[in-house]
Design a protein around this motif. Structure first.
Motif, PDB file in Angstrom:
ATOM      1  N   GLU A 241       7.440  -2.255   4.402  1.00 26.95           N
ATOM      2  CA  GLU A 241       6.256  -1.451   4.687  1.00 26.95           C
ATOM      3  C   GLU A 241       6.018  -0.420   3.577  1.00 26.95           C
ATOM      4  O   GLU A 241       4.870  -0.153   3.199  1.00 26.95           O
ATOM      5  CB  GLU A 241       6.402  -0.737   6.035  1.00 26.95           C
ATOM      6  CG  GLU A 241       6.281  -1.655   7.246  1.00 26.95           C
ATOM      7  CD  GLU A 241       4.849  -2.142   7.478  1.00 26.95           C
ATOM      8  OE1 GLU A 241       3.907  -1.550   6.891  1.00 26.95           O
ATOM      9  OE2 GLU A 241       4.672  -3.106   8.244  1.00 26.95           O
ATOM     10  N   SER A 242       7.096   0.143   3.064  1.00 27.04           N
ATOM     11  CA  SER A 242       6.973   1.099   1.972  1.00 27.04           C
ATOM     12  C   SER A 242       6.372   0.438   0.730  1.00 27.04           C
ATOM     13  O   SER A 242       5.492   1.003   0.069  1.00 27.04           O
ATOM     14  CB  SER A 242       8.346   1.683   1.641  1.00 27.04           C
ATOM     15  OG  SER A 242       8.282   2.538   0.527  1.00 27.04           O
ATOM     16  N   LYS A 244       4.498  -2.237   0.729  1.00 25.26           N
ATOM     17  CA  LYS A 244       3.101  -2.520   1.070  1.00 25.26           C
ATOM     18  C   LYS A 244       2.220  -1.309   0.758  1.00 25.26           C
ATOM     19  O   LYS A 244       1.135  -1.461   0.163  1.00 25.26           O
ATOM     20  CB  LYS A 244       2.991  -2.883   2.557  1.00 25.26           C
ATOM     21  CG  LYS A 244       1.556  -3.041   3.046  1.00 25.26           C
ATOM     22  CD  LYS A 244       1.509  -3.333   4.547  1.00 25.26           C
ATOM     23  CE  LYS A 244       0.060  -3.374   5.049  1.00 25.26           C
ATOM     24  NZ  LYS A 244      -0.002  -3.687   6.505  1.00 25.26           N
ATOM     25  N   ASN A 245       2.667  -0.127   1.131  1.00 23.75           N
ATOM     26  CA  ASN A 245       1.889   1.080   0.871  1.00 23.75           C
ATOM     27  C   ASN A 245       1.739   1.338  -0.624  1.00 23.75           C
ATOM     28  O   ASN A 245       0.691   1.804  -1.088  1.00 23.75           O
ATOM     29  CB  ASN A 245       2.531   2.277   1.569  1.00 23.75           C
ATOM     30  CG  ASN A 245       2.433   2.184   3.086  1.00 23.75           C
ATOM     31  OD1 ASN A 245       1.507   1.569   3.616  1.00 23.75           O
ATOM     32  ND2 ASN A 245       3.386   2.776   3.792  1.00 23.75           N
ATOM     33  N   VAL A 258       3.080  -7.941   5.759  1.00 20.61           N
ATOM     34  CA  VAL A 258       4.546  -7.960   5.710  1.00 20.61           C
ATOM     35  C   VAL A 258       5.035  -9.189   6.459  1.00 20.61           C
ATOM     36  O   VAL A 258       4.624  -9.431   7.602  1.00 20.61           O
ATOM     37  CB  VAL A 258       5.132  -6.676   6.326  1.00 20.61           C
ATOM     38  CG1 VAL A 258       6.646  -6.776   6.465  1.00 20.61           C
ATOM     39  CG2 VAL A 258       4.749  -5.471   5.469  1.00 20.61           C
TER      40      VAL A 258
END
Length: 281
Positions: A241-242, A244-245, A258
């Motif tokens: 997720e990190s 992705k950001n 994800v």
């Protein structure tokens, strides 16, 4: 309109909504621990796999679907009135599943078109999605197969193991290499080339490893179109997720999701692995 079935394996990691929408039949890959064989997504969840992997003194093995399973599925599809099936499988450079599908297709009375994805995970999903759209537009099977093979040749998947411990347990690196990697914070970037996994980079720090993967993405985006990217992981959703950001900060219009990697990747790369995958157009 012809009735068409899609066949794949659990390397694609499809969700139930996608399976139902595109009429997909999934053959499970298997993991063999000391206490027996487990079919992915049937006998073993992702979390159960990693729980067992942490406790395993000997690294598990992976196994492909048996030819009998494929033949039974082909017979079932024929009896249900399907005209033919497209069988898209994990890269032949990693598994014998595609070769077995070819053999089964030659034996069966039912028409099956086996395709080597040359990869795994998210690009396989995009191939099925694209193929389904092409069939709905009235394209002939030969044209669809040609498009999917072109997509396979333009697909990318790179991943970064969190450590080399599992690669050592599975016999891919030596104990000395694993020890030095942990001490010196050395990260490997592993990528697919011609359907096989190769070590692309060996760098100090996870940041440099991620930038190496990002550079490959930037190059494909500069050369053409990459509308969608998947951040892949082996039981490491937080870091995925990190990442992705980070992608969305650099590319606000990019579609990013994800996606868990198959547990068969976890057998070799280990828990904590993260990576990126995409199809370049």
């Amino acid at each position: 309109m012809k009735k068409i079935a899609w066949i794949t394996d659990t390397a694609a990691q499809l969700d139930e909504a996608f399976i139902e929408k595109h009429d997909v039949y999934v053959l499970p890959l298997s993991v063999i621990f000391g206490d027996g064989e487990y079919k992915e997504s049937i006998d073993l969840t992702q979390q159960e796999f990693y729980d067992k992997l942490r406790l395993a003194k000997v690294s598990p093995k992976t196994s492909q679907p048996a030819i009998g399973e494929m033949l039974s599925l082909y017979e079932k599809l024929q009896s249900e009135g399907y005209d033919f099936a497209i069988a898209l499988h994990l890269s032949s450079g990693l598994s014998g599943t595609f070769a077995t599908a070819q053999s089964a297709a030659e034996i069966a009375d039912f028409k099956v078109y086996p395709i080597d994805s040359l990869i795994g995970s998210f690009p396989m999903v995009k191939m099925i999605e694209t193929g389904s759209e092409l069939f709905s537009e009235g394209n002939e099977v030969e044209a669809v197969v040609a498009t999917l093979k072109s997509m396979a040749a333009n697909s990318h998947l790179s991943f970064i193991p969190s450590s080399l411990n599992q690669l050592h347990k599975s016999g891919r690196v030596s104990g000395t290499q694993a020890f030095l990697s942990n001490v010196l914070n050395i990260k490997l970037v592993i990528t697919f080339e011609d359907g096989k996994t190769v070590m692309k980079e060996k760098v100090r720090s996870n940041k440099r490893a991620k930038n190496s993967v990002m550079d490959a993405l930037r190059a494909d985006m500069a050369a053409g179109s990459v509308p969608e990217v998947a951040v892949n992981h082996c039981n490491n959703a937080a870091d995925a997720e990190s990442w992705k950001n980070e992608l969305l900060r650099e590319f606000p219009d990019l579609k990013v999701q994800v996606v868990q990697l198959s547990v068969c990747v976890g057998v070799h790369a280990g828990e904590g692995t993260t990576g990126l995958s995409w199809v370049a157009y």
